[in-house]
Every structure is written in C-alpha cells, then in structure tokens.
Design a protein around this motif. Structure first.
Motif, PDB file in Angstrom:
ATOM      1  N   ALA A 287       0.868  -1.259   0.039  1.00  6.98           N
ATOM      2  CA  ALA A 287      -0.042   0.050  -0.160  1.00  6.98           C
ATOM      3  C   ALA A 287       0.815   1.376  -0.112  1.00  6.98           C
ATOM      4  CB  ALA A 287      -0.839   0.084   1.211  1.00  6.98           C
ATOM      5  N   ASP A 288       0.467   2.219  -0.565  1.00  9.10           N
ATOM      6  CA  ASP A 288       1.357   3.583  -0.759  1.00  9.10           C
ATOM      7  C   ASP A 288       1.563   4.107   0.473  1.00  9.10           C
ATOM      8  OD1 ASP A 288      -0.462   4.851  -3.726  1.00  9.10           O
ATOM      9  OD2 ASP A 288       1.192   3.518  -3.442  1.00  9.10           O
ATOM     10  N   SER A 289       0.375   3.937   1.689  1.00  7.35           N
ATOM     11  CA  SER A 289       0.928   4.552   2.986  1.00  7.35           C
ATOM     12  C   SER A 289       2.163   3.728   3.903  1.00  7.35           C
ATOM     13  CB  SER A 289      -0.449   4.307   3.748  1.00  7.35           C
ATOM     14  OG  SER A 289      -0.689   2.937   3.952  1.00  7.35           O
ATOM     15  N   VAL A 290       2.650   2.612   3.172  1.00  2.00           N
ATOM     16  CA  VAL A 290       3.416   1.901   3.983  1.00  2.00           C
ATOM     17  C   VAL A 290       4.863   1.701   3.046  1.00  2.00           C
ATOM     18  CG1 VAL A 290       1.797   0.860   5.454  1.00  2.00           C
ATOM     19  CG2 VAL A 290       2.690  -0.585   3.269  1.00  2.00           C
ATOM     20  N   LYS A 291       4.803   1.991   1.985  1.00  2.28           N
ATOM     21  CA  LYS A 291       5.740   2.100   1.120  1.00  2.28           C
ATOM     22  C   LYS A 291       7.291   2.551   1.691  1.00  2.28           C
ATOM     23  CE  LYS A 291       3.703   1.093  -3.457  1.00  2.28           C
ATOM     24  NZ  LYS A 291       3.536   1.825  -4.655  1.00  2.28           N
ATOM     25  N   GLY A 292       8.543   2.060   1.659  1.00  3.18           N
ATOM     26  CA  GLY A 292       9.567   2.495   2.199  1.00  3.18           C
ATOM     27  C   GLY A 292       9.716   2.210   3.846  1.00  3.18           C
ATOM     28  N   ARG A 293       8.591   1.743   4.381  1.00  2.00           N
ATOM     29  CA  ARG A 293       8.665   1.559   5.546  1.00  2.00           C
ATOM     30  C   ARG A 293       8.353   0.128   6.331  1.00  2.00           C
ATOM     31  NH1 ARG A 293       4.954   3.755   9.086  1.00  2.00           N
ATOM     32  NH2 ARG A 293       3.217   3.700   7.269  1.00  2.00           N
ATOM     33  N   PHE A 294       7.648  -0.541   5.407  1.00  2.00           N
ATOM     34  CA  PHE A 294       7.347  -1.987   5.805  1.00  2.00           C
ATOM     35  C   PHE A 294       7.789  -2.936   4.679  1.00  2.00           C
ATOM     36  CE2 PHE A 294       2.792  -1.330   8.329  1.00  2.00           C
ATOM     37  CZ  PHE A 294       3.505  -0.217   8.708  1.00  2.00           C
ATOM     38  N   THR A 295       8.199  -4.114   5.309  1.00  2.00           N
ATOM     39  CA  THR A 295       8.932  -5.104   4.305  1.00  2.00           C
ATOM     40  C   THR A 295       8.164  -6.368   4.478  1.00  2.00           C
ATOM     41  OG1 THR A 295      10.845  -3.868   4.425  1.00  2.00           O
ATOM     42  CG2 THR A 295      10.781  -6.612   3.509  1.00  2.00           C
ATOM     43  N   ILE A 296       7.540  -7.115   3.494  1.00  2.00           N
ATOM     44  CA  ILE A 296       7.020  -8.240   3.671  1.00  2.00           C
ATOM     45  C   ILE A 296       8.071  -9.453   3.108  1.00  2.00           C
ATOM     46  CG2 ILE A 296       5.861  -8.243   1.412  1.00  2.00           C
ATOM     47  CD1 ILE A 296       3.352  -9.661   2.519  1.00  2.00           C
ATOM     48  N   ALA A 297       7.909 -10.606   4.062  1.00  2.00           N
ATOM     49  CA  ALA A 297       8.745 -11.664   3.539  1.00  2.00           C
ATOM     50  C   ALA A 297       8.040 -13.039   3.823  1.00  2.00           C
ATOM     51  CB  ALA A 297      10.106 -11.638   4.168  1.00  2.00           C
ATOM     52  N   ARG A 298       8.438 -14.134   3.097  1.00  2.00           N
ATOM     53  CA  ARG A 298       7.867 -15.469   3.478  1.00  2.00           C
ATOM     54  C   ARG A 298       9.175 -16.435   3.427  1.00  2.00           C
ATOM     55  NH1 ARG A 298       3.549 -16.631  -1.130  1.00  2.00           N
ATOM     56  NH2 ARG A 298       3.622 -18.927  -0.211  1.00  2.00           N
ATOM     57  N   ASP A 299       8.820 -17.348   4.264  1.00  2.00           N
ATOM     58  CA  ASP A 299       9.523 -18.528   4.231  1.00  2.00           C
ATOM     59  C   ASP A 299       8.745 -19.738   3.904  1.00  2.00           C
ATOM     60  OD1 ASP A 299      11.243 -20.783   4.965  1.00  2.00           O
ATOM     61  OD2 ASP A 299      12.129 -19.997   6.516  1.00  2.00           O
ATOM     62  N   ASN A 300       9.013 -20.293   2.626  1.00  2.00           N
ATOM     63  CA  ASN A 300       8.153 -21.073   2.270  1.00  2.00           C
ATOM     64  C   ASN A 300       8.293 -22.522   2.937  1.00  2.00           C
ATOM     65  OD1 ASN A 300       6.843 -19.598   0.063  1.00  2.00           O
ATOM     66  ND2 ASN A 300       8.352 -19.840  -1.235  1.00  2.00           N
ATOM     67  N   ALA A 301       9.514 -22.819   3.462  1.00  2.00           N
ATOM     68  CA  ALA A 301       9.709 -24.212   3.865  1.00  2.00           C
ATOM     69  C   ALA A 301       9.084 -24.209   5.404  1.00  2.00           C
ATOM     70  CB  ALA A 301      11.186 -24.177   4.309  1.00  2.00           C
ATOM     71  N   LYS A 302       8.885 -23.193   5.882  1.00  2.00           N
ATOM     72  CA  LYS A 302       8.082 -23.017   7.255  1.00  2.00           C
ATOM     73  C   LYS A 302       6.714 -22.698   7.127  1.00  2.00           C
ATOM     74  CE  LYS A 302      12.388 -21.939   9.749  1.00  2.00           C
ATOM     75  NZ  LYS A 302      13.046 -20.993  10.674  1.00  2.00           N
ATOM     76  N   ASN A 303       6.077 -22.274   5.865  1.00  2.00           N
ATOM     77  CA  ASN A 303       4.935 -21.686   5.936  1.00  2.00           C
ATOM     78  C   ASN A 303       4.482 -20.584   6.587  1.00  2.00           C
ATOM     79  OD1 ASN A 303       4.239 -23.829   3.821  1.00  2.00           O
ATOM     80  ND2 ASN A 303       3.542 -25.254   5.426  1.00  2.00           N
ATOM     81  N   THR A 304       5.719 -19.630   6.647  1.00  2.00           N
ATOM     82  CA  THR A 304       5.599 -18.535   7.714  1.00  2.00           C
ATOM     83  C   THR A 304       5.880 -17.135   6.791  1.00  2.00           C
ATOM     84  OG1 THR A 304       6.373 -19.979   9.488  1.00  2.00           O
ATOM     85  CG2 THR A 304       6.613 -17.610   9.742  1.00  2.00           C
ATOM     86  N   MET A 305       5.070 -16.161   7.167  1.00  2.00           N
ATOM     87  CA  MET A 305       4.858 -14.976   6.506  1.00  2.00           C
ATOM     88  C   MET A 305       5.380 -13.923   7.512  1.00  2.00           C
ATOM     89  SD  MET A 305       2.393 -12.876   4.380  1.00  2.00           S
ATOM     90  CE  MET A 305       1.048 -12.733   5.659  1.00  2.00           C
ATOM     91  N   TYR A 306       6.210 -12.765   7.215  1.00  2.00           N
ATOM     92  CA  TYR A 306       6.610 -11.770   8.086  1.00  2.00           C
ATOM     93  C   TYR A 306       6.225 -10.287   7.489  1.00  2.00           C
ATOM     94  CZ  TYR A 306       9.650 -15.690   9.481  1.00  2.00           C
ATOM     95  OH  TYR A 306       9.950 -17.041   9.729  1.00  2.00           O
ATOM     96  N   LEU A 307       6.074  -9.357   8.680  1.00  2.00           N
ATOM     97  CA  LEU A 307       5.945  -7.960   8.302  1.00  2.00           C
ATOM     98  C   LEU A 307       6.798  -7.022   9.254  1.00  2.00           C
ATOM     99  CD1 LEU A 307       4.573  -5.993   6.303  1.00  2.00           C
ATOM    100  CD2 LEU A 307       2.887  -5.928   8.176  1.00  2.00           C
ATOM    101  N   GLN A 308       8.108  -6.837   8.623  1.00  2.00           N
ATOM    102  CA  GLN A 308       8.682  -5.841   9.453  1.00  2.00           C
ATOM    103  C   GLN A 308       8.537  -4.663   9.040  1.00  2.00           C
ATOM    104  OE1 GLN A 308      11.634  -6.339  11.362  1.00  2.00           O
ATOM    105  NE2 GLN A 308      11.468  -4.406  11.978  1.00  2.00           N
TER     106      GLN A 308
END
Length: 121
Positions: free
Chosen positions: A60-81
């Motif tokens: 979303a434009d409101s979070v660009k440059g501040r938030f980072t999304i990532a995923r670990d497919n082996a663990k079926n886990t997603m993160y939001l920094q």
C-alpha cells in the motif's frame, strides 16, 4: 484443518519498529498468495502488503519504504517488518493466505485471528 496464527503485535512509540509473524499449519499442499491486512477501529479492513509464491511483493502507498513483507516457504511462515511506525498504523493486523489441499483443487482462503499493533507515545 489449516490454521493461521499471527504474533508480534504490541505497543510501540512513534518511529519505532515491530516484526509480525504469520505461521500456517495443517494439511497444506501449497500456498499461493500471502498478505497482511489491517483494520483500525471504525475503519474498513485494508490491504497492507502482498507477497506471491515466487517472492514478488506489493505494498500500500501508505507503508511503502517503511514496511517489508517476506515469506519462508519451507516454514509456511510470513513476516512483516514494520519500521518508522506512525500513530495511523495503529490497527489489528491480519494474515491472509490462499492454499490448496492437493494439486488441482481449488484455492482456499484463510484468515488469521489478528494481532493488535498500537503506535502511541
């Protein structure tokens, strides 16, 4: 049954950081898209960030440059920094994903229970 559990929410001062996690478990054959949504009090739920199975991302434009999304497919886990947090980021953050039980079956949409993020002095 497939379950999704979010964690990592809490109280943080403006300018601070939090890292959210979303862990999926159960009879998962594969996961397609994974997304973070948020809903503030009295507001509609909105899309924050999305990550595809191959790692492509959208924000979303409101979070660009501040938030980072990532995923670990082996663990079926997603993160939001989440960095440089603002009071307007205060909301319940929800994990969303689409999965299927086997190849060729329809994608099933699953929501987590949500984790509260409060940005305040």
């Amino acid at each position: 049954q497939v379950q999704v559990v979010e964690s990592g929410g809490g109280l943080v001062q403006p300018g601070g950081s939090l890292r959210l996690s979303c862990a999926a478990s159960g009879s998962i054959f594969s996961i397609n898209v994974m997304s973070w949504y948020r809903q503030a009090a009295g507001k509609e739920r909105e899309l924050v960030a999305t990550i595809g199975s191959g790692g492509s991302t959208n924000y979303a434009d409101s979070v660009k440059g501040r938030f980072t999304i990532a995923r670990d497919n082996a663990k079926n886990t997603m993160y939001l920094q989440m960095n440089s947090l603002k009071p307007e980021d205060t909301a319940v953050y929800y994990c969303y994903l689409e999965h299927r039980y086997s190849y060729g079956t329809s994608w099933v949409k699953i929501w987590g229970q949500g984790t509260l993020v409060t940005v305040s002095s």
